[in-house]
Scaffold this motif. Structure first.
Motif, PDB file in Angstrom:
ATOM      1  N   VAL A 133      -3.542   3.653  -0.273  1.00 41.36           N
ATOM      2  CA  VAL A 133      -3.663   3.656  -1.493  1.00 41.36           C
ATOM      3  C   VAL A 133      -3.337   2.140  -1.942  1.00 41.36           C
ATOM      4  O   VAL A 133      -2.152   1.807  -1.794  1.00 41.36           O
ATOM      5  N   LYS A 174       0.220   8.337   3.029  1.00 36.14           N
ATOM      6  CA  LYS A 174       0.404   9.670   2.656  1.00 36.14           C
ATOM      7  C   LYS A 174       1.900  10.177   2.771  1.00 36.14           C
ATOM      8  O   LYS A 174       2.420  11.061   2.120  1.00 36.14           O
ATOM      9  N   TYR A 226       0.797  -0.912   0.067  1.00 36.32           N
ATOM     10  CA  TYR A 226       0.040   0.138   0.030  1.00 36.32           C
ATOM     11  C   TYR A 226       0.887   1.407   0.065  1.00 36.32           C
ATOM     12  O   TYR A 226       2.098   1.269   0.442  1.00 36.32           O
ATOM     13  N   LYS A 262     -10.712   6.910   0.706  1.00 36.97           N
ATOM     14  CA  LYS A 262     -10.550   7.910   1.725  1.00 36.97           C
ATOM     15  C   LYS A 262     -10.020   7.207   2.987  1.00 36.97           C
ATOM     16  O   LYS A 262     -10.450   7.660   4.374  1.00 36.97           O
ATOM     17  N   GLU A 317      -6.450   1.355  -6.546  1.00 33.91           N
ATOM     18  CA  GLU A 317      -6.704   2.856  -6.449  1.00 33.91           C
ATOM     19  C   GLU A 317      -5.908   3.667  -7.354  1.00 33.91           C
ATOM     20  O   GLU A 317      -6.083   4.488  -7.886  1.00 33.91           O
ATOM     21  N   ASP A 346      -6.476   7.991  -3.178  1.00 35.23           N
ATOM     22  CA  ASP A 346      -7.208   7.493  -2.139  1.00 35.23           C
ATOM     23  C   ASP A 346      -8.592   7.598  -2.248  1.00 35.23           C
ATOM     24  O   ASP A 346      -9.324   8.171  -1.645  1.00 35.23           O
TER      25      ASP A 346
END
Length: 224
Positions: A201, A165, A162, A197, A205, A194
């Motif tokens: 990610v 941020k 993944y 949310k 996505e 994302d």
């Protein structure tokens, strides 16, 4: 009663999705162990035109799957195509892939969703998938999909399958050393990726964001 059924369906869907996602994460972690040739986010951006061109070549494959030519592929059309190509996917595998890529949940896979579907087929490199790649004519697209996997591996600094941020900020900072706007750019790109949310990610996505970045719209048609 309807509400209960709806919840049950979405629970069933998320169970299928999580099973497929676990496979994708596993495949991505294995791929990440080989490293990446990319050195910066700019290196990804430089490849946009070539990737866009390659994506548009998928249109022919999309049109073969879209039997009623209504601009989207439904689950039955996908099953027919797999049967025609004699690709040995189980019904569950086809449904899982379809539901993973039908991001708008409208029971129809549009062109941008189909590109994500093809890339997931490429990533899940199991014997059945290898067979599918050859018969679907994905051979020429392999280098494009490899570039996209490479780009994700570059962003996924801790190799957990993944992108967070912080990893996105790190990737942008490696590219734009000293620029004040780099944090804002990273946050904007991260928000575009994302989709659900949840602060992380997935490769799926990332792929949806990528189709938008290179200009493939969900209502893409040949008249543009």
């Amino acid at each position: 009663m309807g509400g209960v059924l709806g919840r049950h369906d979405s629970h069933k869907r998320s169970l299928h999705g999580s099973k497929l996602e676990a496979k994708m994460v596993d495949a991505m972690q294995q791929r990440a162990s080989q490293g990446t040739s990319l050195k910066s986010f700019d290196g990804i951006i430089m490849k946009f035109p070539k990737i866009d061109e390659s994506f548009r070549k998928c249109k022919t494959i999309f049109e073969q799957f879209d039997e009623d030519s209504n601009g989207e592929i439904d689950k039955e059309e996908l099953k027919h195509c797999f049967q025609k190509l004699e690709i040995s996917f189980t019904e569950e595998e086809i449904c899982d892939l379809f539901e993973a890529c039908d991001i708008n949940e409208d029971m129809g896979m549009k062109f941008n969703e189909f590109i994500v579907f093809l890339c997931l087929v490429y990533l899940l490199n199991e014997p059945a998938v290898s067979e599918a790649k050859t018969k679907m004519g994905l051979g020429n697209l392999e280098s494009t999909f490899e570039t996209l996997v490479d780009a994700f591996v570059f962003l996924d600094k801790n190799k957990d399958g993944y992108v967070s941020k912080d990893e996105m900020i790190q990737a942008i900072n490696e590219t734009t050393t000293g620029e004040r706007s780099s944090g804002r750019i990273a946050m904007k790109r991260f928000e575009e990726m994302d989709w659900d949310k949840n602060g992380m990610v997935s490769f799926k996505e990332f792929m949806f964001a990528f189709t938008r970045w290179v200009g493939i719209d969900e209502n893409e048609d040949d008249d543009e």
